[in-house]
Design an enzyme around this catalytic site. Structure first.
Site, PDB file in Angstrom:
ATOM      1  N   TYR A  56       3.324   3.423  14.798  1.00  0.00           N
ATOM      2  CA  TYR A  56       3.943   3.662  13.487  1.00  0.00           C
ATOM      3  C   TYR A  56       5.379   4.180  13.551  1.00  0.00           C
ATOM      4  CZ  TYR A  56       3.629   8.811  13.340  1.00  0.00           C
ATOM      5  OH  TYR A  56       3.802  10.141  13.553  1.00  0.00           O
ATOM      6  N   ASP A  59      -8.698   0.534   2.304  1.00  0.00           N
ATOM      7  CA  ASP A  59      -7.650   0.193   3.258  1.00  0.00           C
ATOM      8  C   ASP A  59      -8.157   0.543   4.656  1.00  0.00           C
ATOM      9  OD1 ASP A  59      -5.236  -0.282   4.568  1.00  0.00           O
ATOM     10  OD2 ASP A  59      -4.460   1.710   4.086  1.00  0.00           O
ATOM     11  N   GLN A  82      -2.550   2.871  14.996  1.00  0.00           N
ATOM     12  CA  GLN A  82      -1.510   3.391  14.111  1.00  0.00           C
ATOM     13  C   GLN A  82      -0.701   4.501  14.783  1.00  0.00           C
ATOM     14  OE1 GLN A  82      -3.098   4.766  10.373  1.00  0.00           O
ATOM     15  NE2 GLN A  82      -1.101   5.295   9.531  1.00  0.00           N
ATOM     16  N   ASP A 100       0.851  -1.189   0.000  1.00  0.00           N
ATOM     17  CA  ASP A 100       0.000   0.000   0.000  1.00  0.00           C
ATOM     18  C   ASP A 100       0.887   1.239   0.000  1.00  0.00           C
ATOM     19  OD1 ASP A 100      -2.595   1.138   0.002  1.00  0.00           O
ATOM     20  OD2 ASP A 100      -2.325   1.714   2.089  1.00  0.00           O
ATOM     21  N   HIS A 146      -4.164  14.111   0.521  1.00  0.00           N
ATOM     22  CA  HIS A 146      -4.281  13.289   1.724  1.00  0.00           C
ATOM     23  C   HIS A 146      -3.037  13.446   2.596  1.00  0.00           C
ATOM     24  CE1 HIS A 146      -5.070   9.891   4.361  1.00  0.00           C
ATOM     25  NE2 HIS A 146      -3.903   9.368   4.023  1.00  0.00           N
ATOM     26  N   THR A 203      -4.585   6.833  -0.216  1.00  0.00           N
ATOM     27  CA  THR A 203      -5.878   7.511  -0.117  1.00  0.00           C
ATOM     28  C   THR A 203      -5.996   8.614  -1.159  1.00  0.00           C
ATOM     29  OG1 THR A 203      -5.895   7.059   2.244  1.00  0.00           O
ATOM     30  CG2 THR A 203      -7.442   8.698   1.448  1.00  0.00           C
ATOM     31  N   ARG A 225      -6.861   4.062  13.415  1.00  0.00           N
ATOM     32  CA  ARG A 225      -6.024   5.252  13.578  1.00  0.00           C
ATOM     33  C   ARG A 225      -5.363   5.337  14.945  1.00  0.00           C
ATOM     34  NH1 ARG A 225      -5.153   6.472   8.406  1.00  0.00           N
ATOM     35  NH2 ARG A 225      -7.070   7.020   7.288  1.00  0.00           N
ATOM     36  N   ARG A 265       1.823  17.493  12.179  1.00  0.00           N
ATOM     37  CA  ARG A 265       3.122  18.170  12.218  1.00  0.00           C
ATOM     38  C   ARG A 265       3.041  19.658  11.895  1.00  0.00           C
ATOM     39  NH1 ARG A 265       4.017  13.355   9.645  1.00  0.00           N
ATOM     40  NH2 ARG A 265       3.862  14.317   7.590  1.00  0.00           N
ATOM     41  N   GLU A 290      -9.299   4.112  -2.022  1.00  0.00           N
ATOM     42  CA  GLU A 290      -8.141   3.887  -2.878  1.00  0.00           C
ATOM     43  C   GLU A 290      -8.536   3.115  -4.139  1.00  0.00           C
ATOM     44  OE1 GLU A 290      -4.613   2.396  -1.044  1.00  0.00           O
ATOM     45  OE2 GLU A 290      -5.120   3.182   0.944  1.00  0.00           O
ATOM     46  N   LYS A 324      -3.162  -1.636  10.022  1.00  0.00           N
ATOM     47  CA  LYS A 324      -3.603  -1.854   8.649  1.00  0.00           C
ATOM     48  C   LYS A 324      -3.846  -3.325   8.331  1.00  0.00           C
ATOM     49  CE  LYS A 324      -2.825   2.482   7.165  1.00  0.00           C
ATOM     50  NZ  LYS A 324      -3.746   3.296   6.366  1.00  0.00           N
ATOM     51  N   GLU A 369      -9.611  12.720   7.712  1.00  0.00           N
ATOM     52  CA  GLU A 369      -9.573  14.037   7.089  1.00  0.00           C
ATOM     53  C   GLU A 369     -10.924  14.744   7.169  1.00  0.00           C
ATOM     54  OE1 GLU A 369      -7.250  13.885   3.141  1.00  0.00           O
ATOM     55  OE2 GLU A 369      -7.841  11.819   3.562  1.00  0.00           O
ATOM     56  N   TYR A 426       1.283   5.723  -0.121  1.00  0.00           N
ATOM     57  CA  TYR A 426       0.877   6.970   0.523  1.00  0.00           C
ATOM     58  C   TYR A 426       1.154   8.063  -0.504  1.00  0.00           C
ATOM     59  CZ  TYR A 426       0.919  10.438   4.440  1.00  0.00           C
ATOM     60  OH  TYR A 426       0.679  11.483   5.315  1.00  0.00           O
ATOM     61  N   THR A 448      -8.432  -5.506   4.092  1.00  0.00           N
ATOM     62  CA  THR A 448      -8.409  -4.628   2.928  1.00  0.00           C
ATOM     63  C   THR A 448      -9.485  -5.146   1.987  1.00  0.00           C
ATOM     64  OG1 THR A 448      -6.033  -4.213   3.137  1.00  0.00           O
ATOM     65  CG2 THR A 448      -7.047  -3.743   1.003  1.00  0.00           C
ATOM     66  N   GLU A 469     -10.174   4.126   3.971  1.00  0.00           N
ATOM     67  CA  GLU A 469      -9.344   4.880   3.035  1.00  0.00           C
ATOM     68  C   GLU A 469      -9.796   4.537   1.628  1.00  0.00           C
ATOM     69  OE1 GLU A 469      -5.150   4.593   3.666  1.00  0.00           O
ATOM     70  OE2 GLU A 469      -5.237   5.785   5.508  1.00  0.00           O
TER      71      GLU A 469
END
Length: 418
Positions: free
Chosen positions: A241, A230, A237, A125, A132, A346, A234, A141, A200, A250, A360, A127, A254, A198
């Site tokens: 992560y 996906d 994760q 998968d 996204h 995503t 969260r 961040r 996709e 994850k 989001e 990113y 799927t 997600e």
């Protein structure tokens, strides 16, 4: 290209997802038939196993359709892919001399149960959607550091679990996992509280590689595409992560749509990738239009309730194409195999209603969305059914994928009860 008419009259409606222009591949069964390969045409499925036995499809000396998956066809390569598509068109086109022989081999889709259309060899998968990645990075961040420093140079990805890829309609159980909230000093083992989707696309690798391939070679290796959800925990994760990325967050499931829409069917809908802010290295540079103009949407239906469309976007919003992702995957010498599945990442657009995840859409849970029935959602609740929809729209015809749906069921009361 305009609508190609079939003697299967339901295939000729401009808004039907399975016209003769499409001919997507799936695996189906009925009360009377074991799982087998089939081709969607209008409201019907052409039984490929029966068609081969009847002598309507004779492209190789060995049987292609004596197994309930499309990997055998993939392994034969692009020349056979084109020959099969041409033969199926010849059988199903309006005025075909093969109608009398083929008509008894049609099965109503309403009577069929769909299965995974191929054996998933490996699953990766990515990113690779800029909107996204920018949204998620901004949440965690700040806007100044939203994108990781490598993001504009390389399609970021992780190796997922092929064993948990499921076909549309399969229920998805809320996972347990190790969680740690900011106001606690230590983690706890609990059911996921921030379960998400997600939106996709999934690219299916149809040919093997042994060593690096170019973007053009990678593009020719792709057999077809599916819708892909996906499912993402969260809160699991967020704790796990760093520093190696997604793992158990994850691994729950799927979901993919049941029909493989071939690259050939999507050829008229090719579009360019977005303008590059930073020039890509030579082995990843764009060589032509390699994304597709495919309208995508997500609906959420509470248990027993009506659907609400919560997002609408387009596959052309991706920053990296599947061909670039596949080419990058091979740079280390990593062999690729028929049946490998690549998740696009995503797919979100610039506007709020175009965001392809609840993370989001609710901005990390701070801005819950409102459903048609007045309920609100920050993340998926038990009993919710998430459905992905996708279609490319041509001149008087539609290329559809079938839906990609999954209902979330409650977590186990005790995952270690025996």
């Amino acid at each position: 290209m305009t609508l190609m008419k079939s003697w299967v009259t339901s295939a000729n409606a401009a808004d039907h997802p399975f016209p003769l222009n499409n001919l997507p591949y799936g695996v189906f069964s009925t009360d009377a038939l074991d799982p087998r390969c089939g081709v969607a045409i209008g409201d019907m499925i052409l039984d490929c196993s029966a068609a081969e036995e009847a002598g309507l499809i004779t492209l190789t000396e060995a049987a292609l359709f004596d197994v309930p998956f499309w990997n055998e066809v993939m392994e034969e390569g692009p020349e056979l892919w084109a020959a099969l598509r041409a033969r199926l068109t010849e059988i199903l086109v309006e005025g075909s001399a093969d109608r009398a022989a083929a008509e008894p081999l049609l099965v109503p889709q309403a009577d069929a149960q769909m299965h995974l259309p191929f054996l998933v060899s490996e699953y990766t998968d990515f990113y690779a959607g800029r909107h996204h990645a920018t949204n998620v990075g901004t949440m965690f961040r700040g806007a100044e550091n939203a994108l990781p420093p490598n993001w504009l140079h390389v399609p970021i990805g992780y190796n997922g679990r092929a064993s948990s890829v499921v076909v549309s309609g399969t229920e998805v159980r809320r996972p347990w996992g190790q969680l740690k909230s900011p106001d606690h000093d230590t983690p706890a083992f609990l059911p996921c509280r921030r379960f998400d989707l997600e939106l996709e696309m999934g690219a299916i690798v149809g040919q093997p590689s042994d060593g690096p391939v170019t973007v053009d070679e990678a593009d020719a290796m792709i057999f077809g595409y599916v819708l892909l959800n996906d499912w993402s925990a969260r809160d699991i994760q967020a704790w796990e992560y760093q520093p190696l990325g997604p793992f158990q967050a994850k691994a729950t499931a799927t979901s993919i749509s049941p029909w493989i829409v071939t690259a050939a069917a999507l050829e008229p809908f090719r579009v360019d990738c977005p303008a590059r802010e930073v020039e890509l290295l030579d082995h990843l540079k764009d060589t032509g239009p390699m994304l597709y103009d495919i309208d995508l949407s997500v609906t959420l239906a509470p248990d027993g309730g009506a659907e609400t469309e919560i997002a609408r976007t387009n596959y052309r919003e991706m920053y990296y194409s599947s061909a670039q992702q596949l080419a990058h995957h091979t740079t280390s010498g990593c062999p690729m195999n028929p049946g490998d599945l690549l998740g696009s990442g995503t797919i979100s657009g610039a506007e709020k209603h175009q965001r392809g995840s609840l993370l989001e859409l609710s901005w990390g849970g701070k801005e819950p969305i409102t459903l048609e029935n007045g309920q609100t959602r920050s993340f998926i609740e038990d009993g919710d059914t998430i459905t992905l929809h996708g279609a490319a729209r041509g001149n008087g015809y539609t290329i559809g994928f079938g839906t990609c749906a999954g209902k979330v069921t409650p977590a186990l009361k005790d995952p270690y009860a025996r």
